[in-house]
Write an enzyme that holds these catalytic residues in place. Structure first.
Site, PDB file in Angstrom:
ATOM      1  N   THR A 195      16.260  -2.766  -6.883  1.00 47.79           N
ATOM      2  CA  THR A 195      16.912  -1.459  -6.704  1.00 47.79           C
ATOM      3  C   THR A 195      17.237  -1.275  -5.227  1.00 47.79           C
ATOM      4  OG1 THR A 195      15.808  -0.527  -8.614  1.00 47.79           O
ATOM      5  CG2 THR A 195      16.609   1.038  -6.987  1.00 47.79           C
ATOM      6  N   GLY A 233      17.304   6.629 -18.723  1.00 50.60           N
ATOM      7  CA  GLY A 233      16.031   7.021 -18.122  1.00 50.60           C
ATOM      8  C   GLY A 233      15.504   8.285 -18.777  1.00 50.60           C
ATOM      9  N   ARG A 234      16.106   9.412 -18.414  1.00 47.60           N
ATOM     10  CA  ARG A 234      15.576  10.694 -18.903  1.00 47.60           C
ATOM     11  C   ARG A 234      15.577  10.772 -20.425  1.00 47.60           C
ATOM     12  NH1 ARG A 234      18.563  11.643 -14.437  1.00 47.60           N
ATOM     13  NH2 ARG A 234      17.631  12.756 -12.677  1.00 47.60           N
ATOM     14  N   LYS A 236      20.493  -3.172  -8.855  1.00 43.98           N
ATOM     15  CA  LYS A 236      20.697  -1.813  -9.398  1.00 43.98           C
ATOM     16  C   LYS A 236      20.906  -0.820  -8.256  1.00 43.98           C
ATOM     17  CE  LYS A 236      18.110   1.625 -12.142  1.00 43.98           C
ATOM     18  NZ  LYS A 236      17.481   2.542 -11.182  1.00 43.98           N
ATOM     19  N   TYR A 274       9.893  16.981 -12.251  1.00 43.85           N
ATOM     20  CA  TYR A 274       9.962  15.659 -11.617  1.00 43.85           C
ATOM     21  C   TYR A 274      10.896  14.745 -12.421  1.00 43.85           C
ATOM     22  CZ  TYR A 274       8.676  10.950 -10.235  1.00 43.85           C
ATOM     23  OH  TYR A 274       8.738   9.638  -9.813  1.00 43.85           O
ATOM     24  N   GLN A 313      11.305  -4.238 -12.207  1.00 48.61           N
ATOM     25  CA  GLN A 313      12.132  -3.615 -11.159  1.00 48.61           C
ATOM     26  C   GLN A 313      11.369  -3.638  -9.847  1.00 48.61           C
ATOM     27  OE1 GLN A 313      11.452  -0.037 -10.004  1.00 48.61           O
ATOM     28  NE2 GLN A 313      12.788  -0.599  -8.289  1.00 48.61           N
ATOM     29  N   GLY A 316      23.179   9.878 -16.558  1.00 46.13           N
ATOM     30  CA  GLY A 316      23.781  10.925 -17.386  1.00 46.13           C
ATOM     31  C   GLY A 316      23.989  10.551 -18.835  1.00 46.13           C
ATOM     32  N   SER A 335       8.865  -0.318 -13.681  1.00 47.31           N
ATOM     33  CA  SER A 335       9.114   0.013 -12.274  1.00 47.31           C
ATOM     34  C   SER A 335       7.985  -0.469 -11.365  1.00 47.31           C
ATOM     35  CB  SER A 335       9.238   1.535 -12.151  1.00 47.31           C
ATOM     36  OG  SER A 335       9.095   1.927 -10.810  1.00 47.31           O
ATOM     37  N   ARG A 341      14.306  15.695  -3.388  1.00 48.67           N
ATOM     38  CA  ARG A 341      14.205  16.323  -4.716  1.00 48.67           C
ATOM     39  C   ARG A 341      13.503  17.667  -4.539  1.00 48.67           C
ATOM     40  NH1 ARG A 341      12.260  10.573  -6.908  1.00 48.67           N
ATOM     41  NH2 ARG A 341      14.038   9.453  -6.051  1.00 48.67           N
ATOM     42  N   HIS A 395      20.957   6.252  -9.301  1.00 42.92           N
ATOM     43  CA  HIS A 395      19.538   6.575  -9.492  1.00 42.92           C
ATOM     44  C   HIS A 395      19.388   7.884 -10.294  1.00 42.92           C
ATOM     45  CE1 HIS A 395      15.804   4.763  -7.734  1.00 42.92           C
ATOM     46  NE2 HIS A 395      15.259   5.842  -8.267  1.00 42.92           N
ATOM     47  N   ARG A 403      19.145  11.059  -8.192  1.00 46.30           N
ATOM     48  CA  ARG A 403      17.883  11.412  -7.527  1.00 46.30           C
ATOM     49  C   ARG A 403      17.865  10.992  -6.059  1.00 46.30           C
ATOM     50  NH1 ARG A 403      14.075  12.370 -11.533  1.00 46.30           N
ATOM     51  NH2 ARG A 403      12.251  11.492 -10.511  1.00 46.30           N
ATOM     52  N   TYR A 427      11.084  -2.706  -5.769  1.00 47.50           N
ATOM     53  CA  TYR A 427      11.462  -2.083  -4.500  1.00 47.50           C
ATOM     54  C   TYR A 427      10.911  -2.998  -3.429  1.00 47.50           C
ATOM     55  CZ  TYR A 427      12.478   2.511  -6.646  1.00 47.50           C
ATOM     56  OH  TYR A 427      13.010   3.539  -7.361  1.00 47.50           O
TER      57      TYR A 427
HETATM   58  C1  LIG Z   1      11.512  10.253 -13.538  1.00 48.92           C
HETATM   59  C2  LIG Z   1      12.361   9.124 -13.072  1.00 48.92           C
HETATM   60  C3  LIG Z   1      11.796   8.105 -12.328  1.00 48.92           C
HETATM   61  C4  LIG Z   1      12.581   7.031 -11.891  1.00 48.92           C
HETATM   62  N1  LIG Z   1      11.995   5.992 -11.222  1.00 48.92           N
HETATM   63  C5  LIG Z   1      12.727   4.913 -10.889  1.00 48.92           C
HETATM   64  C6  LIG Z   1      12.117   3.775 -10.300  1.00 48.92           C
HETATM   65  O1  LIG Z   1      10.917   3.733 -10.082  1.00 48.92           O
HETATM   66  N2  LIG Z   1      12.913   2.715  -9.985  1.00 48.92           N
HETATM   67  C7  LIG Z   1      14.262   2.713 -10.229  1.00 48.92           C
HETATM   68  O2  LIG Z   1      14.941   1.724  -9.931  1.00 48.92           O
HETATM   69  N3  LIG Z   1      14.863   3.772 -10.797  1.00 48.92           N
HETATM   70  C8  LIG Z   1      14.128   4.854 -11.139  1.00 48.92           C
HETATM   71  N4  LIG Z   1      14.720   5.923 -11.752  1.00 48.92           N
HETATM   72  C9  LIG Z   1      16.168   5.864 -12.055  1.00 48.92           C
HETATM   73  C10 LIG Z   1      16.401   5.236 -13.431  1.00 48.92           C
HETATM   74  O3  LIG Z   1      16.081   3.882 -13.438  1.00 48.92           O
HETATM   75  C11 LIG Z   1      17.859   5.386 -13.866  1.00 48.92           C
HETATM   76  O4  LIG Z   1      18.681   4.866 -12.861  1.00 48.92           O
HETATM   77  C12 LIG Z   1      18.232   6.843 -14.134  1.00 48.92           C
HETATM   78  O5  LIG Z   1      17.179   7.516 -14.764  1.00 48.92           O
HETATM   79  C13 LIG Z   1      19.480   6.913 -14.999  1.00 48.92           C
HETATM   80  O6  LIG Z   1      19.863   8.248 -15.218  1.00 48.92           O
HETATM   81  P1  LIG Z   1      19.461   9.080 -16.541  1.00 48.92           P
HETATM   82  O7  LIG Z   1      18.065   9.549 -16.331  1.00 48.92           O
HETATM   83  O8  LIG Z   1      20.421  10.201 -16.529  1.00 48.92           O
HETATM   84  O9  LIG Z   1      19.578   8.162 -17.724  1.00 48.92           O
HETATM   85  C14 LIG Z   1      13.962   7.006 -12.181  1.00 48.92           C
HETATM   86  C15 LIG Z   1      14.524   8.046 -12.928  1.00 48.92           C
HETATM   87  C16 LIG Z   1      13.737   9.087 -13.371  1.00 48.92           C
HETATM   88  C17 LIG Z   1      14.378  10.174 -14.193  1.00 48.92           C
END
Ligand SMILES: Cc1cc2nc3c(=O)[nH]c(=O)nc-3n(C[C@H](O)[C@H](O)[C@H](O)COP(=O)(O)O)c2cc1C
Length: 427
Positions: free
Chosen positions: A209, A377-378, A299, A77, A181, A356, A159, A218, A323, A326, A183
């Site tokens: 967002t 994020g990751r 965003k 996930y 953040q 990234g 979030s 996904r 995102h 995703r 939605y």
């Molecule tokens: C597990 C996961 C959950 C995420 N949930 C949200 C979210 O709830 N709201 C949002 O705006 N972005 C969400 N994102 C996107 C992140 O805010 C961010 O844009 C993204 O992780 C950046 O890429 P990176 O993981 O390569 O750093 C999520 C990303 C991941 C990996």
């Protein structure tokens, strides 16, 4: 003549015969007195989490540890992206194509990593991105992340799909720079209520967002049958045998729920498709601008005209983001879109970028190309999965030391001096 010939032959065979090699290094028996000082056994690290984290030298190492520590559906996930995962792969490849242009003979003894974000100081050009369902990765969840952000003096974005409430996150780190953040729900009243709660709890900025009109596909989640909360199936029960601590933590801490929703039982995609509003238009942004007096960040910007539009409507900052790959697969690559957006709106709004980012050097490259900061994020989620709050701290420490070292090797002593000339994107 014959003798001479024989003599000549003897002389030449003497010349060809290899001389016995004269030893270049004299050898002797080692002396105990000299061995002693060389024996420096590493201190035994009894704490397994500490041991695991101190072995992780990069975000990729934290990812490996995260994979071992969490059930497959949870890891996927976090790690996964939409459809063929091309958007994510390209985002990371763009950073691989960065070629730094270092300058030498500059004093880089001290490096100033500080910057300002939304007009306030930040210790690094970095913010921890909003990520839904964070307590699934590790039971310490959002509290752990916001505490690390507080200690590191960088912003953290909670979030709408967080698993710790707006108020609990605020209480866990009262002095942290917190962004909320949003939605936009189909039920506008519910969204407005969240905004009011964030304002009351002292959140500094709102991130809207805009790249989720519907859920991205996904496929790893579909294949793994991921639901929220995780369902007990034969597969998850079998998995419990290999990740017992994750399950113990899940079942012995507060129930895993979306803190901003009354209740939900289903997949993330179903949640998004039922609750999120796909009819969002610029009018909704104007509505939000009127309801929120603090800084507003949009965003999910992927086109320069959209960046212009949201800034015209009052956004103080934009995050160029797909995102983390995703949502739309084969989406524009954020690092490549960055310079055009900076040219278009950089004098009126702050331009942030994400997707990234896996190292401090990536952050340096993005800032050199005009970003005010990167969101990650990751990178921090891998740390969280690998070791809770200490793992998030490790991720931030790794990114920080990479950022400082890269700047020193580039010959730059301040984030404010990073400029496009420092970076070339190889074709
Ligand atoms: C597990 C996961 C959950 C995420 N949930 C949200 C979210 O709830 N709201 C949002 O705006 N972005 C969400 N994102 C996107 C992140 O805010 C961010 O844009 C993204 O992780 C950046 O890429 P990176 O993981 O390569 O750093 C999520 C990303 C991941 C990996």
């Amino acid at each position: 003549m014959r003798r001479t010939a024989v003599d000549d032959g003897a002389a030449s065979s003497r010349r060809d015969k290899p001389k016995p090699a004269r030893p270049t290094t004299a050898r002797r028996w080692p002396r105990w007195s000299e061995l002693g000082p060389l024996l420096r056994p590493r201190p035994v690290q009894l704490d397994p989490t500490q041991r695991r984290l101190s072995r992780a030298l990069s975000i990729a190492d934290l990812r490996t540890a995260a994979k071992q520590r969490t059930p497959r559906a949870v890891f996927d996930y976090t790690d996964g992206a939409a459809e063929t995962e091309t958007s994510l792969r390209r985002a990371r490849e763009a950073f691989q194509r960065v070629e730094f242009q270092p300058r030498v003979l500059r004093d880089v003894t001290v490096v100033d990593t500080t910057t300002t974000l939304l007009g306030r100081p930040a210790a690094l050009p970095l913010a921890l991105a909003p990520t839904g369902f964070t307590r699934m990765m590790h039971h310490q969840g959002e509290r752990a992340v916001v505490r690390v952000a507080e200690g590191a003096s960088i912003p953290y974005a909670l979030s709408t799909l967080g698993t710790t409430s707006i108020e609990e996150v605020a209480a866990a780190a009262p002095t942290a720079r917190k962004w909320f953040q949003l939605y936009v729900w189909r039920d506008r009243g519910a969204g407005k209520e969240l905004v009011e709660r964030a304002q009351a709890a002292g959140y500094e900025a709102l991130i809207l967002t805009v790249d989720v009109p519907v859920a991205g596909a996904r496929l790893r989640d579909v294949r793994n049958g991921l639901t929220i909360p995780p369902s007990l199936t034969l597969r998850t029960v079998l998995d419990a045998a290999t990740h017992p601590w994750w399950w113990v933590n899940l079942l012995t801490t507060e129930p895993l729920v979306f803190a901003s929703l009354t209740s939900w039982e289903g997949t993330v995609a179903e949640l998004i498709d039922q609750m999120f509003d796909p009819s969002l238009t610029p009018r909704d942004l104007s509505w939000l601008r009127e309801s929120w007096s603090g800084p507003l960040i949009v965003k999910g910007i992927q086109h320069v005209d959209d960046a212009r539009m949201v800034v015209d409507l009052g956004a103080d900052a934009v995050v160029i983001s797909n995102h983390g790959g995703r949502q739309l697969d084969r989406a524009p690559t954020p690092l490549e879109v960055l310079p055009t957006v900076v040219d278009a709106v950089g004098d009126r709004a702050e331009v942030l970028v994400d997707g990234g980012v896996q190292s401090g050097a990536d952050v340096v490259a993005a800032v050199a190309l005009g970003a005010k900061a990167c969101l990650v994020g990751r990178a921090y989620l891998y740390g969280l999965m690998a070791g809770g709050e200490r793992g998030v701290q490790r991720a931030v420490d790794i990114l920080t030391s990479e950022l400082i070292r890269t700047m020193q090797l580039l010959g730059t002593d301040s984030v404010s001096r990073l400029e496009p000339a420092h970076v070339r994107l190889r074709p």
